[in-house]
Design a protein around this motif. Sequence first.
Motif, PDB file in Angstrom:
ATOM      1  N   ILE A  47       0.846  -1.202   0.000  1.00 46.52           N
ATOM      2  CA  ILE A  47       0.000   0.000   0.000  1.00 46.52           C
ATOM      3  C   ILE A  47       0.879   1.249   0.000  1.00 46.52           C
ATOM      4  CG2 ILE A  47      -1.604   1.378   1.412  1.00 46.52           C
ATOM      5  CD1 ILE A  47      -3.013  -0.811  -0.073  1.00 46.52           C
ATOM      6  N   GLY A  48       1.968   1.228   0.783  1.00 45.65           N
ATOM      7  CA  GLY A  48       2.898   2.368   0.803  1.00 45.65           C
ATOM      8  C   GLY A  48       3.522   2.600  -0.563  1.00 45.65           C
ATOM      9  N   GLN A  49       3.939   1.517  -1.219  1.00 52.38           N
ATOM     10  CA  GLN A  49       4.498   1.632  -2.571  1.00 52.38           C
ATOM     11  C   GLN A  49       3.442   2.162  -3.537  1.00 52.38           C
ATOM     12  OE1 GLN A  49       5.902  -2.289  -3.487  1.00 52.38           O
ATOM     13  NE2 GLN A  49       7.774  -2.103  -2.235  1.00 52.38           N
ATOM     14  N   PHE A  50       2.230   1.636  -3.396  1.00 52.60           N
ATOM     15  CA  PHE A  50       1.135   2.093  -4.262  1.00 52.60           C
ATOM     16  C   PHE A  50       0.888   3.590  -4.078  1.00 52.60           C
ATOM     17  CE2 PHE A  50      -3.471   2.798  -4.906  1.00 52.60           C
ATOM     18  CZ  PHE A  50      -3.557   2.442  -6.240  1.00 52.60           C
ATOM     19  N   GLN A  51       0.903   4.036  -2.810  1.00 51.78           N
ATOM     20  CA  GLN A  51       0.681   5.464  -2.542  1.00 51.78           C
ATOM     21  C   GLN A  51       1.790   6.313  -3.163  1.00 51.78           C
ATOM     22  OE1 GLN A  51       0.222   5.464   1.750  1.00 51.78           O
ATOM     23  NE2 GLN A  51      -2.003   5.639   1.579  1.00 51.78           N
ATOM     24  N   LYS A  52       3.042   5.817  -3.091  1.00 52.90           N
ATOM     25  CA  LYS A  52       4.146   6.553  -3.723  1.00 52.90           C
ATOM     26  C   LYS A  52       3.953   6.636  -5.232  1.00 52.90           C
ATOM     27  CE  LYS A  52       7.737   5.503  -0.321  1.00 52.90           C
ATOM     28  NZ  LYS A  52       8.980   4.763  -0.066  1.00 52.90           N
ATOM     29  N   ILE A  53       3.575   5.507  -5.835  1.00 52.85           N
ATOM     30  CA  ILE A  53       3.362   5.482  -7.285  1.00 52.85           C
ATOM     31  C   ILE A  53       2.223   6.421  -7.672  1.00 52.85           C
ATOM     32  CG2 ILE A  53       2.579   4.020  -9.198  1.00 52.85           C
ATOM     33  CD1 ILE A  53       4.115   1.684  -7.822  1.00 52.85           C
ATOM     34  N   VAL A  54       1.122   6.324  -6.925  1.00 51.08           N
ATOM     35  CA  VAL A  54      -0.033   7.191  -7.216  1.00 51.08           C
ATOM     36  C   VAL A  54       0.337   8.659  -7.007  1.00 51.08           C
ATOM     37  CG1 VAL A  54      -2.350   7.824  -6.421  1.00 51.08           C
ATOM     38  CG2 VAL A  54      -1.774   5.425  -6.790  1.00 51.08           C
ATOM     39  N   GLY A  55       1.126   8.943  -5.932  1.00 50.15           N
ATOM     40  CA  GLY A  55       1.565  10.322  -5.695  1.00 50.15           C
ATOM     41  C   GLY A  55       2.386  10.841  -6.861  1.00 50.15           C
ATOM     42  N   GLY A  56       3.308   9.996  -7.358  1.00 47.40           N
ATOM     43  CA  GLY A  56       4.111  10.393  -8.525  1.00 47.40           C
ATOM     44  C   GLY A  56       3.246  10.603  -9.749  1.00 47.40           C
ATOM     45  N   LEU A  57       2.264   9.728  -9.932  1.00 47.10           N
ATOM     46  CA  LEU A  57       1.362   9.854 -11.073  1.00 47.10           C
ATOM     47  C   LEU A  57       0.538  11.138 -10.983  1.00 47.10           C
ATOM     48  CD1 LEU A  57       0.251   8.511 -13.622  1.00 47.10           C
ATOM     49  CD2 LEU A  57      -1.438   7.370 -12.191  1.00 47.10           C
ATOM     50  N   ILE A  58       0.075  11.444  -9.787  1.00 49.25           N
ATOM     51  CA  ILE A  58      -0.711  12.677  -9.595  1.00 49.25           C
ATOM     52  C   ILE A  58       0.151  13.897  -9.904  1.00 49.25           C
ATOM     53  CG2 ILE A  58      -1.799  14.131  -7.834  1.00 49.25           C
ATOM     54  CD1 ILE A  58      -2.958  11.543  -6.626  1.00 49.25           C
ATOM     55  N   GLU A  59       1.414  13.884  -9.433  1.00 50.02           N
ATOM     56  CA  GLU A  59       2.318  15.003  -9.737  1.00 50.02           C
ATOM     57  C   GLU A  59       2.524  15.137 -11.239  1.00 50.02           C
ATOM     58  OE1 GLU A  59       6.024  14.830  -7.616  1.00 50.02           O
ATOM     59  OE2 GLU A  59       5.029  14.527  -5.695  1.00 50.02           O
ATOM     60  N   LEU A  60       2.717  13.994 -11.906  1.00 51.86           N
ATOM     61  CA  LEU A  60       2.922  14.012 -13.357  1.00 51.86           C
ATOM     62  C   LEU A  60       1.688  14.559 -14.067  1.00 51.86           C
ATOM     63  CD1 LEU A  60       4.680  13.245 -15.795  1.00 51.86           C
ATOM     64  CD2 LEU A  60       3.641  10.975 -15.701  1.00 51.86           C
ATOM     65  N   VAL A  61       0.512  14.099 -13.658  1.00 57.05           N
ATOM     66  CA  VAL A  61      -0.736  14.579 -14.286  1.00 57.05           C
ATOM     67  C   VAL A  61      -0.918  16.081 -14.031  1.00 57.05           C
ATOM     68  CG1 VAL A  61      -3.252  14.392 -14.187  1.00 57.05           C
ATOM     69  CG2 VAL A  61      -1.859  12.323 -14.287  1.00 57.05           C
ATOM     70  N   ASP A  62      -0.606  16.525 -12.805  1.00 53.57           N
ATOM     71  CA  ASP A  62      -0.700  17.960 -12.503  1.00 53.57           C
ATOM     72  C   ASP A  62       0.239  18.763 -13.385  1.00 53.57           C
ATOM     73  OD1 ASP A  62      -2.637  17.622 -10.598  1.00 53.57           O
ATOM     74  OD2 ASP A  62      -1.263  17.720  -8.881  1.00 53.57           O
ATOM     75  N   GLN A  63       1.457  18.259 -13.553  1.00 51.69           N
ATOM     76  CA  GLN A  63       2.439  18.953 -14.395  1.00 51.69           C
ATOM     77  C   GLN A  63       1.948  19.001 -15.842  1.00 51.69           C
ATOM     78  OE1 GLN A  63       6.341  17.211 -14.263  1.00 51.69           O
ATOM     79  NE2 GLN A  63       7.163  18.570 -15.817  1.00 51.69           N
ATOM     80  N   LEU A  64       1.430  17.872 -16.322  1.00 52.93           N
ATOM     81  CA  LEU A  64       0.907  17.846 -17.696  1.00 52.93           C
ATOM     82  C   LEU A  64      -0.287  18.786 -17.841  1.00 52.93           C
ATOM     83  CD1 LEU A  64       1.127  14.034 -18.535  1.00 52.93           C
ATOM     84  CD2 LEU A  64       2.540  15.879 -19.439  1.00 52.93           C
ATOM     85  N   ALA A  65      -1.122  18.860 -16.816  1.00 52.84           N
ATOM     86  CA  ALA A  65      -2.271  19.770 -16.871  1.00 52.84           C
ATOM     87  C   ALA A  65      -1.801  21.222 -16.950  1.00 52.84           C
ATOM     88  CB  ALA A  65      -3.163  19.566 -15.652  1.00 52.84           C
ATOM     89  N   LYS A  66      -0.762  21.554 -16.154  1.00 52.88           N
ATOM     90  CA  LYS A  66      -0.224  22.922 -16.202  1.00 52.88           C
ATOM     91  C   LYS A  66       0.358  23.222 -17.573  1.00 52.88           C
ATOM     92  CE  LYS A  66       0.841  23.299 -11.281  1.00 52.88           C
ATOM     93  NZ  LYS A  66       1.900  23.320 -10.264  1.00 52.88           N
ATOM     94  N   GLU A  67       1.107  22.253 -18.134  1.00 52.02           N
ATOM     95  CA  GLU A  67       1.678  22.455 -19.475  1.00 52.02           C
ATOM     96  C   GLU A  67       0.573  22.606 -20.518  1.00 52.02           C
ATOM     97  OE1 GLU A  67       4.492  19.356 -20.326  1.00 52.02           O
ATOM     98  OE2 GLU A  67       5.712  19.831 -18.574  1.00 52.02           O
ATOM     99  N   ALA A  68      -0.462  21.789 -20.393  1.00 58.54           N
ATOM    100  CA  ALA A  68      -1.586  21.884 -21.338  1.00 58.54           C
ATOM    101  C   ALA A  68      -2.263  23.250 -21.216  1.00 58.54           C
ATOM    102  CB  ALA A  68      -2.593  20.764 -21.080  1.00 58.54           C
ATOM    103  N   GLU A  69      -2.419  23.729 -19.986  1.00 57.16           N
ATOM    104  CA  GLU A  69      -3.035  25.044 -19.768  1.00 57.16           C
ATOM    105  C   GLU A  69      -2.174  26.148 -20.374  1.00 57.16           C
ATOM    106  OE1 GLU A  69      -6.035  27.583 -18.616  1.00 57.16           O
ATOM    107  OE2 GLU A  69      -6.043  25.396 -18.555  1.00 57.16           O
TER     108      GLU A  69
END
Length: 135
Positions: A47-69
């Motif tokens: 679960i801890g590893q999953f949370q890290k992966i999901v956290g990284g994915l969320i950061e990546l999606v946020d970054q992509l959203a900012k770039e798209a904006e």
Amino acid sequence: MEAMAKDILGEAGLHFDELNKLRVLDPEVTQQTIELKEECKDFVDKIGQFQKIVGGLIELVDQLAKEAENEKMKAIGARNLLKSIAKQREAQQQQLQALIAEKKMQLERYRVEYEALCKVEAEQNEFIDQFIFQK
């Protein structure tokens, strides 16, 4: 005798483990508890590893959203600039068309004036010819 003692202790909730130590829990239950504890630890780790992966994915999606904006804003700016340029060209075209119309009118005035002057010149030449002819 030993089996009978184990049965009596078993009824009282006491058991012997593989080292013949007296235990409150049945050795099988103890083993299952240990296995469950290890599985829970593995689950928590996963679960801890999953949370890290999901956290990284969320950061990546946020970054992509900012770039798209940012790209969207650039595109809107470029579109507005093109509209502005198109309006400027349209205004310039209208100004040039008005200037052409004005020059055409001026050309027509000059043509009429030229024709009038040619007529005057012809009349004056005729007058001069008659004046010379009379002498």
